[in-house]
Enzyme design. Structure first.
Site, PDB file in Angstrom:
ATOM      1  N   TYR A  84       0.849  -1.197   0.000  1.00 31.61           N
ATOM      2  CA  TYR A  84       0.000   0.000   0.000  1.00 31.61           C
ATOM      3  C   TYR A  84       0.883   1.245   0.000  1.00 31.61           C
ATOM      4  CZ  TYR A  84      -4.717   1.896   0.929  1.00 31.61           C
ATOM      5  OH  TYR A  84      -5.949   2.501   0.842  1.00 31.61           O
ATOM      6  N   ASP A  93      -8.147  -2.600  10.460  1.00 33.56           N
ATOM      7  CA  ASP A  93      -9.026  -3.745  10.247  1.00 33.56           C
ATOM      8  C   ASP A  93      -8.794  -4.365   8.875  1.00 33.56           C
ATOM      9  OD1 ASP A  93      -9.980  -1.397   9.070  1.00 33.56           O
ATOM     10  OD2 ASP A  93     -12.090  -1.970   9.283  1.00 33.56           O
TER      11      ASP A  93
END
Length: 242
Positions: A84, A93
């Site tokens: 990412y 999460d």
């Protein structure tokens, strides 16, 4: 034994694991020191703790009771590779669920679909690389948005409805919202299949059971996916010191 604490905006999930076996699970509205002490007393073998929080949280609630406490954040070592581009903004999460999926199904291309407050799609490939995903409104947010941002549309709740189109405003809202999510899920799966073969689709989150049978693609439901991922991350921290 491991204590896993997942603190969300609405409630907190608590799990007890013995290595990788789930022993206990509970949901509470809020968590305080008394609750942590109660858990430690109930499970005397607890040694390690990991927590993740989507809101401001007083870490001393846990650190005052346990000596070995890890917090999942962008600096936490992971058993997967995070590709990412903005890791500081990545929801904990989302990364925990991806770790959980990779642990359950190693060396597989996996699409994790979380049907909660938000509808999220996350992709982890067969090389255990987290690639990214998509975020949109979840089921209840869509119903609430139609009601809040209009003057005449009522607030509707989910309801199984097998029709092509609505013949009342209530039916039109239900079908528009629910089918919209189904079409979004199926469209996303179709697109991802053009780049990844043998795709495993895992559903999690509060609305997973409602939507799973309506999706025209093989899928499995794993309600504890985020907790499984947090536990795997905790075990990974311990493995580094062996």
């Amino acid at each position: 034994m491991n204590l896993i604490v997942d603190i969300g905006n609405s409630f907190t999930k608590i799990a007890i694991f013995s290595k990788y076996q789930l022993l206990d699970f509970q949901i509470v509205d809020d968590i305080d020191k008394d609750k942590i002490v109660e858990i430690k007393t109930q499970f005397s073998g607890l040694k390690n703790v990991i927590f993740s929080s989507t809101k401001n949280f007083d870490t001393q609630i846990i650190t005052s009771v346990f000596s070995t406490v890890y917090e999942l954040n962008s600096q936490t070592s992971l058993p997967i590779k995070n590709l990412y581009k903005t890791p500081d903004s990545l929801g904990y999460d989302r990364i925990a669920a991806s770790v959980g999926a990779n642990f359950l199904f190693p060396k597989r291309n996996i699409l994790i679909i979380c049907l909660g407050t938000a509808l999220t799609f996350n992709i982890i490939d067969e090389k255990a690389e987290f690639l990214g995903g998509n975020i949109s409104l979840g089921l209840q947010l869509r119903f609430k948005a139609l009601n809040y941002f209009t003057q005449k549309l009522p607030l509707i709740s989910q309801e199984p409805l097998e029709k092509l189109y609505g013949e009342t405003t209530k039916e039109a809202i239900i079908l528009g919202v629910q089918n919209g999510i189904i079409f979004e899920i199926e469209g996303t799966i179709k697109q991802i299949l053009t780049n990844f073969n043998k795709l495993k689709v895992i559903l999690t989150g509060g609305d997973a059971n409602f939507f799973s049978p309506q999706i025209d693609f093989p899928n499995i439901i794993e309600p504890y996916l985020t907790l499984i991922g947090l536990n795997r991350i905790l075990e990974f921290q311990n493995e580094k010191f062996l």
